[in-house]
Write an enzyme that holds these catalytic residues in place. Sequence first.
Site, PDB file in Angstrom:
ATOM      1  CE  LYS A 115     100.562  47.340   7.851  1.00 26.71           C
ATOM      2  NZ  LYS A 115     101.998  47.562   7.971  1.00 26.71           N
ATOM      3  CE  LYS A 197      98.094  47.618  19.642  1.00 25.11           C
ATOM      4  NZ  LYS A 197      99.086  46.843  18.896  1.00 25.11           N
ATOM      5  CE  LYS A 200     103.402  54.215  16.643  1.00 24.45           C
ATOM      6  NZ  LYS A 200     104.198  53.385  15.737  1.00 24.45           N
TER       7      LYS A 200
HETATM    8  P1  AMP Z   1     103.111  49.864  16.750  1.00 22.52           P
HETATM    9  O1  AMP Z   1     102.625  51.083  17.475  1.00 22.52           O
HETATM   10  O2  AMP Z   1     101.970  48.977  16.342  1.00 22.52           O
HETATM   11  O3  AMP Z   1     104.090  50.160  15.647  1.00 22.52           O
HETATM   12  O4  AMP Z   1     103.898  48.979  17.814  1.00 22.52           O
HETATM   13  C1  AMP Z   1     105.180  49.273  18.300  1.00 22.52           C
HETATM   14  C2  AMP Z   1     105.427  48.432  19.554  1.00 22.52           C
HETATM   15  O5  AMP Z   1     104.607  48.890  20.662  1.00 22.52           O
HETATM   16  C3  AMP Z   1     105.067  46.940  19.382  1.00 22.52           C
HETATM   17  O6  AMP Z   1     106.012  46.135  20.063  1.00 22.52           O
HETATM   18  C4  AMP Z   1     103.693  46.830  20.006  1.00 22.52           C
HETATM   19  O7  AMP Z   1     103.422  45.532  20.468  1.00 22.52           O
HETATM   20  C5  AMP Z   1     103.766  47.847  21.152  1.00 22.52           C
HETATM   21  N1  AMP Z   1     102.418  48.409  21.426  1.00 22.52           N
HETATM   22  C6  AMP Z   1     101.677  49.155  20.570  1.00 22.52           C
HETATM   23  N2  AMP Z   1     100.504  49.527  21.132  1.00 22.52           N
HETATM   24  C7  AMP Z   1     100.484  48.978  22.381  1.00 22.52           C
HETATM   25  C8  AMP Z   1      99.541  48.984  23.466  1.00 22.52           C
HETATM   26  N3  AMP Z   1      98.356  49.621  23.384  1.00 22.52           N
HETATM   27  N4  AMP Z   1      99.845  48.321  24.603  1.00 22.52           N
HETATM   28  C9  AMP Z   1     101.019  47.679  24.702  1.00 22.52           C
HETATM   29  N5  AMP Z   1     101.967  47.635  23.726  1.00 22.52           N
HETATM   30  C10 AMP Z   1     101.709  48.266  22.577  1.00 22.52           C
END
Ligand code: AMP
Length: 330
Positions: A115, A197, A200
């Site tokens: 970051k 992955k 968002k």
């Molecule tokens: P974030 O979107 O990075 O804030 O993640 C929020 C939650 O969603 C966390 O527990 C991540 O591990 C899970 N997560 C985010 N993207 C994925 C993905 N592509 N596949 C599985 N889990 C995800």
Amino acid sequence: MEKQLKVIFSGAQPTGSLTLGNYIGAIQNWKELERDYECYYSIVDLHSLTVKQDPDDFKQANLSFLAQYLAAGLDPKKNVLFFQSHVREHTELAWMLSCFTYMGELSRMTQFKDKADKHKDNINAGLYTYPVLMAADILLYQADLVPVGDDQRQHLELCRDVALRFNNAYGETFTVPHIYLGKIGARIMSLQEPLKKMSKSDENQNGVIHMLDPKDVIVKKLKKAVTDSMNAVKYNDAQPGVQNLMIIHATLSGWTMSEIEAHYQDKGYGTFKMDIAELITGLTEPFREKYAHYMKNPDVLKDVYVNGAERASKKADVTMTLVRDRLGLV
Ligand code: AMP
Ligand code: TRP
């Protein structure tokens, strides 16, 4: 002190909108856990302040996130759903724990390094102490388990180290938490780059399904999804695109991989993809309806977060009374 149910704590930052990856990788697990655990799911708004936010947009994003949690089916009676900033003890405990966390430890955090690299013009102290606030979130509720993605493993290790350090110095105070990783679907990949992955903030939004995407957009993204020239629905590493689509199919349909393989044996990728689009929209269409309902009823949202903060505060208060006493504060 005998605890009845084991405690779960997890949090997510209120930025962007939920993706299918978030739903399958996180929320679906959370929903399963609500049956057997005392669950605290927080919208960690204070963490998001480490990056500049426009106040009006941020307020909207906060409410939208809560509405998305509810639309995804998290039951506010079974789970404590709340905003981190509503329970003041998070920041109080974060200060105390920062006195038990070494600069060297924080400097090693890869998320901080990433970051700081991305926001060179705003490398603030909050970005640096972010993991201490996260440790406070978890320890405040005496959480046993923390369901998060693999990317949070390092932060959780630090939380454990700090808890142990405090316990060793002052006597048993905090439960030392464990990471909880979901089974299948822990990593949903981008539909465009199946080795990356689904995220968002991906620049290529064609690879990302958002839970709020309208049906026609989802169908279009599925049509464009990258596969291969083998024209065989087979679960193997040589076909990462197909593999990812099969995982999505399996998690939503409940079918096994061999059932999926058998069913699509002599059907093309086109049919396979459109069936998956159907499965996804079976999930997202009701999600969108529920979301719209909550966004039109801010009073309902308010009831949820006020009640959540009350329940969370009760638990936080017990821990903080103990911590203040242990530290010798009058
Ligand atoms: P974030 O979107 O990075 O804030 O993640 C929020 C939650 O969603 C966390 O527990 C991540 O591990 C899970 N997560 C985010 N993207 C994925 C993905 N592509 N596949 C599985 N889990 C995800
Ligand atoms: N750091 C987590 C993330 O980026 C969010 C988070 C903050 C969190 N506090 C937490 C996750 C406590 C689990 C427990 O995804």
